[in-house]
Scaffold this active site. Structure first.
Site, PDB file in Angstrom:
ATOM      1  N   HIS A  22       0.872  -1.185   0.123  1.00 43.26           N
ATOM      2  CA  HIS A  22      -0.038   0.004  -0.101  1.00 43.26           C
ATOM      3  C   HIS A  22       0.890   1.194  -0.066  1.00 43.26           C
ATOM      4  CE1 HIS A  22      -3.578  -2.323   2.035  1.00 43.26           C
ATOM      5  NE2 HIS A  22      -3.718  -1.962   0.923  1.00 43.26           N
ATOM      6  N   CYS A  81      -3.127   0.565   9.316  1.00 45.16           N
ATOM      7  CA  CYS A  81      -3.878  -0.465   8.903  1.00 45.16           C
ATOM      8  C   CYS A  81      -5.051  -0.636   9.816  1.00 45.16           C
ATOM      9  CB  CYS A  81      -3.564  -1.738   8.354  1.00 45.16           C
ATOM     10  SG  CYS A  81      -1.860  -1.673   7.861  1.00 45.16           S
TER      11      CYS A  81
HETATM   12  N1  GLY Z   1      -2.829  -8.529   5.116  1.00 50.23           N
HETATM   13  C1  GLY Z   1      -3.373  -7.349   5.039  1.00 50.23           C
HETATM   14  C2  GLY Z   1      -3.885  -6.850   3.565  1.00 50.23           C
HETATM   15  O1  GLY Z   1      -3.199  -7.674   2.761  1.00 50.23           O
HETATM   16  O2  GLY Z   1      -4.513  -6.364   3.410  1.00 50.23           O
END
Ligand code: GLY
Length: 254
Positions: A162, A249
């Site tokens: 990300h 996250c």
């Molecule tokens: N394990 C977090 C994701 O891949 O979104």
């Protein structure tokens, strides 16, 4: 200032979460719960109200609640996860968001977007084009931002999961940068704190009001952030690191 944070308790199925680091082993569920408790405590020290959602066993990665919405001051965008096993997670956040937002928008297919790919800098939102977020999803978010007098731009990505795997905006023009973003032209105007390769996981920090939450045991990164005059709280996220998750996250902040 952030007033509210939403988190979701980890599911036991977290051990089946998506990972690019299987060599780190599976998360230990009991430890993951303790680390989540401590994450909530750290957020409360930052002066926010923490709203805790129940675990959802159907979705192994559902504690990574940042990916299912993009919260702005004026509206919230419910996303459309690009990862197959995460599709549907976004539906489970809508009722909760209705308690906070009158304006709720939705990314429409074929657009995909995950909140981990969106970094807010004031009224500007950088959107990483990753394996999870496509151009169509990014353009839908930009159009929504522009309708509220905000704006966005896209960032091409090559390596990171990300955008915020390798970037964290710490306010006051300070940007933590790792890996492919260190020399990325889009970020030339910022005062960069460069994360050493062996601590690249620690680029995923979060500024929450007067504090920066930093993952535990990343001593060089902590020192650099403190040297920039910022107050640090460390939080152990080692169980989440095993499934590519980090401090940003694990929450939605608004
Ligand atoms: N394990 C977090 C994701 O891949 O979104």
């Amino acid at each position: 200032m952030f007033k509210n944070v939403i988190v979701r308790r980890p599911a036991q199925s977290l051990s089946n979460g998506i990972t690019s680091n299987p060599q780190l082993g599976k998360p230990n569920y009991e430890n993951a719960l303790v680390q989540h408790d401590n994450y909530i405590k750290a957020l409360k020290l930052c002066g926010v109200n923490v709203h805790v959602l129940e675990a959802d066993e159907r979705y192994p990665d559902s504690c990574f609640v940042e990916d299912v919405a993009v919260c702005t001051d004026k509206f919230v965008m419910v996303t459309s996860p690009g990862a197959e096993s995460r599709k549907g997670e976004e539906k489970e956040i809508v009722e909760t968001l209705r308690n906070f937002y009158e304006e709720i928008k939705f990314i429409q297919a074929p657009g995909t977007l995950e909140g981990g790919d969106v970094m807010m800098v004031g009224d500007h939102y950088y959107i990483g084009l990753s394996d999870r977020t496509n151009g169509e999803g990014a353009q839908q978010l930009i159009a929504a931002l522009e309708s509220y007098n905000m704006n966005g731009s896209v960032i091409d990505m090559k390596e990171m999961l990300h955008l915020k795997t390798g970037l964290a905006y710490l306010e006051d023009n300070i940007l933590l940068v790792a890996g492919e973003f260190i020399s990325h032209k889009a970020f030339d105007q910022y005062t960069k704190i460069i994360i050493d390769e062996d601590e690249s996981y620690a680029a995923n920090c979060i500024r929450v009001n007067d504090f920066v939450l930093v993952p535990e045991r990343f001593y060089k990164t902590r020192e650099k952030i403190e040297a920039a005059g910022l107050k640090v709280i460390t939080v152990d996220t080692s169980e989440y690191m095993k499934v590519d998750g980090g401090l940003s996250c694990l929450s939605l902040r608004f």
